[in-house]
Structures are given as structure tokens and as C-alpha cells.
Design a protein around this motif. Structure first.
Motif, PDB file in Angstrom:
ATOM      1  N   ALA A  51      25.882  96.360  31.288  1.00 50.11           N
ATOM      2  CA  ALA A  51      25.079  96.620  32.429  1.00 50.11           C
ATOM      3  C   ALA A  51      26.048  94.580  33.301  1.00 50.11           C
ATOM      4  O   ALA A  51      26.578  94.098  32.462  1.00 50.11           O
ATOM      5  CB  ALA A  51      23.794  95.434  32.202  1.00 50.11           C
TER       6      ALA A  51
ATOM      7  N   VAL B  24      17.425  94.000  39.590  1.00 52.90           N
ATOM      8  CA  VAL B  24      17.364  93.969  38.056  1.00 52.90           C
ATOM      9  C   VAL B  24      16.406  94.611  37.725  1.00 52.90           C
ATOM     10  O   VAL B  24      16.232  95.100  36.913  1.00 52.90           O
ATOM     11  CB  VAL B  24      18.496  92.944  38.151  1.00 52.90           C
ATOM     12  CG1 VAL B  24      18.462  93.290  36.185  1.00 52.90           C
ATOM     13  CG2 VAL B  24      19.892  92.909  38.395  1.00 52.90           C
TER      14      VAL B  24
ATOM     15  N   THR C 291      25.642  93.050  35.559  1.00 59.10           N
ATOM     16  CA  THR C 291      25.098  92.647  36.738  1.00 59.10           C
ATOM     17  C   THR C 291      24.935  90.855  36.733  1.00 59.10           C
ATOM     18  O   THR C 291      24.067  90.335  37.314  1.00 59.10           O
ATOM     19  CB  THR C 291      23.199  93.026  37.320  1.00 59.10           C
ATOM     20  OG1 THR C 291      22.462  92.444  35.489  1.00 59.10           O
ATOM     21  CG2 THR C 291      23.241  94.611  36.852  1.00 59.10           C
TER      22      THR C 291
ATOM     23  N   ARG D 100      25.583  96.129  40.455  1.00 55.19           N
ATOM     24  CA  ARG D 100      25.360  95.426  41.810  1.00 55.19           C
ATOM     25  C   ARG D 100      26.440  95.977  42.340  1.00 55.19           C
ATOM     26  O   ARG D 100      27.414  96.718  42.249  1.00 55.19           O
ATOM     27  CB  ARG D 100      25.175  93.744  42.042  1.00 55.19           C
ATOM     28  CG  ARG D 100      23.868  93.889  40.873  1.00 55.19           C
ATOM     29  CD  ARG D 100      24.106  91.991  41.013  1.00 55.19           C
ATOM     30  NE  ARG D 100      25.227  91.810  40.542  1.00 55.19           N
ATOM     31  CZ  ARG D 100      25.105  90.056  40.295  1.00 55.19           C
ATOM     32  NH1 ARG D 100      23.871  89.387  40.277  1.00 55.19           N
ATOM     33  NH2 ARG D 100      26.308  89.268  40.283  1.00 55.19           N
TER      34      ARG D 100
ATOM     35  N   TYR E  89      15.648  91.308  32.871  1.00 52.61           N
ATOM     36  CA  TYR E  89      15.462  92.720  31.713  1.00 52.61           C
ATOM     37  C   TYR E  89      14.385  92.669  30.995  1.00 52.61           C
ATOM     38  O   TYR E  89      14.631  93.919  30.669  1.00 52.61           O
ATOM     39  CB  TYR E  89      16.756  92.933  30.721  1.00 52.61           C
ATOM     40  CG  TYR E  89      18.081  93.428  31.986  1.00 52.61           C
ATOM     41  CD1 TYR E  89      18.105  95.006  32.202  1.00 52.61           C
ATOM     42  CD2 TYR E  89      18.991  92.821  31.996  1.00 52.61           C
ATOM     43  CE1 TYR E  89      19.489  95.584  33.156  1.00 52.61           C
ATOM     44  CE2 TYR E  89      20.370  92.911  33.113  1.00 52.61           C
ATOM     45  CZ  TYR E  89      20.487  94.187  33.990  1.00 52.61           C
ATOM     46  OH  TYR E  89      21.509  95.292  34.338  1.00 52.61           O
TER      47      TYR E  89
ATOM     48  N   THR F 179      21.161  86.772  34.932  1.00 48.15           N
ATOM     49  CA  THR F 179      20.281  88.509  35.310  1.00 48.15           C
ATOM     50  C   THR F 179      19.872  88.333  33.799  1.00 48.15           C
ATOM     51  O   THR F 179      18.317  89.254  33.708  1.00 48.15           O
ATOM     52  CB  THR F 179      20.994  89.695  36.193  1.00 48.15           C
ATOM     53  OG1 THR F 179      21.618  90.453  35.463  1.00 48.15           O
ATOM     54  CG2 THR F 179      21.501  89.301  37.435  1.00 48.15           C
TER      55      THR F 179
END
Length: 245
Positions: free
Chosen positions: A132, A117, A134, A196, A142, A138
């Protein structure tokens, strides 16, 4: 007398629920662990608890204390840390271990690939509007975010965690169709998708929708299973393996 097998099922994927259902209807004894409450799949069909081992030694104690005779690892495809711990503990304890992973997607240009990520975040230019998929866990990867806005998909149920100023939650529960994903991306006016590579058809529509709309798509590679571990591609194959032990 041969000891009755007692299976530890590591959950976190849709396939884990299929394995649990098969186990509950068999003469095999089983229990499950999972990292967090699942909001999409519902309760498992075998006794379960929320628990993540902090290392191989702790997992080995858990296996011994619970009389586990084999591990079926059907955890989330990106829970590689748990898989490494479980495989090492099983090997040191002399127990069978197998990793259940659905086939990953084949990623071809114009889609781009990243190994994490954090690497995907570094690929986002100033001013980008990013969707996103993810996971809430996560978000820290970022930062620092140089885009204009990050829309982060989250499940509707459960606690809604605060997000940094650059991010906004988009709530929903899978499965989603390609048309639904396309409509969402258009409504949010995003130009970039970060997701992902979890594999499987049910999770693919967001990527296909993004590519059809001409959005930039950054796909994060799934970590490999533990080196040398038995790998299974379907819940049916996993149950057959367990039933043959």
C-alpha cells in the motif's frame, strides 16, 4: 497606493516547492502552510508553518490577520478537505483562489479503480499480500483487513508510528524507478498494489511495475478540486497567475 500582494501558498506537493522557489525570487510576498512535515522535498523557500484550518471561519480569520490577498493551493492531491475550506474562505473573503493539480493518470484495465481507501480495502480477498502506497494516515481505513499481510510504505525520517498486527512498514524515500519498485514487490512477494492516483510521472513507476509483474492494481481516484475553482496544471502556470494578479 496599490497594496503589495501577499500570497498564501498551501503546500504538500512537489509543485508547491517550485512555486515557493519562484515566489522567493520575485517581488511578491508569500507565506506557506502545510499539513505535516514533508520528508521528501526539504524546506520551502518561503516562510512556512505546520497548520491545518478546522473550518472556513478559522481560515477567514487567518487570511485577515495575515493580510493575505490571494491563495495558491498546491497542497497534496488528496487533501481535499483543506482545499474545500480554503476555496470557501477565499470566496467569502473576496480573494482569488486557484488549485494547482498535476494531470491525473489515465487508469485502464487490468488496473481497477476505487473511490476511497476503505473501498479498496473491501476489495482485498482473504490471504492477499498487499503493498500500500496510501500514506500512514490511511491505516485505519484498512480495518478489518482480510488479507494475509499489508506492507505500508513510509518515509525513513521522522517518528515511526506503531502499526496494527496485520501491517508492516516498508521504509524508503522517493523517487523510485520502475526497476526498484519491481524488485521490491518481488522481494516482498506481494500480489496486490493499492495506490492513490496522485498523477505525474515521478509517482507512476510503482503502478507500471505492478502491472508489468501481473499484480493486481487498485488505484484510488483523486478527489476533484472545489467546484468552479480555477485549476492550474503546472507550477509555471501557477506563478504566472500569481504574477498577473
Amino acid at each position: 497606493m496599490t497594496r503589495k500582494p501577499r500570497i498564501l501558498l498551501i503546500a504538500g506537493s512537489a509543485e508547491a516547492h517550485d512555486v515557493a522557489t519562484a515566489l522567493s525570487g520575485s517581488n511578491l510576498s508569500a507565506q506557506a502552510i502545510l499539513r505535516r512535515v514533508e520528508r521528501s522535498f526539504g524546506p520551502l523557500s518561503v516562510p512556512s508553518q505546520i497548520w491545518t484550518p478546522d473550518g472556513s471561519a478559522q481560515m477567514q480569520r487567518y487570511l485577515a490577520d495575515n493580510g493575505i490577498t490571494a491563495i495558491c493551493d498546491a497542497g497534496h492531491g488528496f487533501d481535499a478537505d483543506v482545499s474545500l475550506i480554503a476555496e470557501d474562505a477565499a470566496r467569502r473573503s473576496g480573494l482569488p483562489y486557484a488549485r494547482l493539480l498535476r494531470p491525473a493518470w489515465t487508469i485502464k484495465p487490468p488496473a481497477e479503480r476505487a473511490v476511497s481507501v476503505a473501498q479498496a480495502a473491501a476489495m482485498i480477498p482473504i490471504g492477499a499480500r498487499v503493498f500500500a502506497a496510501t500514506g500512514r494516515g490511511t491505516i485505519d481505513e484498512y480495518a478489518p483487513f482480510t488479507g494475509r499481510k499489508l506492507f505500508l510504505r513510509q518515509a525513513r525520517a521522522g517518528t515511526r508510528y506503531p502499526l496494527p498486527g496485520f501491517a508492516e512498514a516498508v521504509y524508503g524515500s522517493p523517487p523510485y524507478t520502475r526497476a526498484q519498485e519491481a524488485a521490491l514487490f518481488s522481494r516482498l512477494d506481494v500480489d496486490t498494489l493499492v495506490c492513490r492516483n496522485v498523477g505525474g510521472e515521478p509517482s507512476r513507476p510503482k503502478l507500471d511495475a505492478a502491472l508489468e509483474l501481473g499484480l493486481r492494481a487498485i488505484v484510488i481516484d483523486r478527489p476533484p478540486p472545489p467546484e468552479g475553482a480555477r485549476q492550474l496544471a503546472t507550477a509555471r502556470a501557477a506563478f504566472a497567475w500569481l504574477n498577473a494578479l
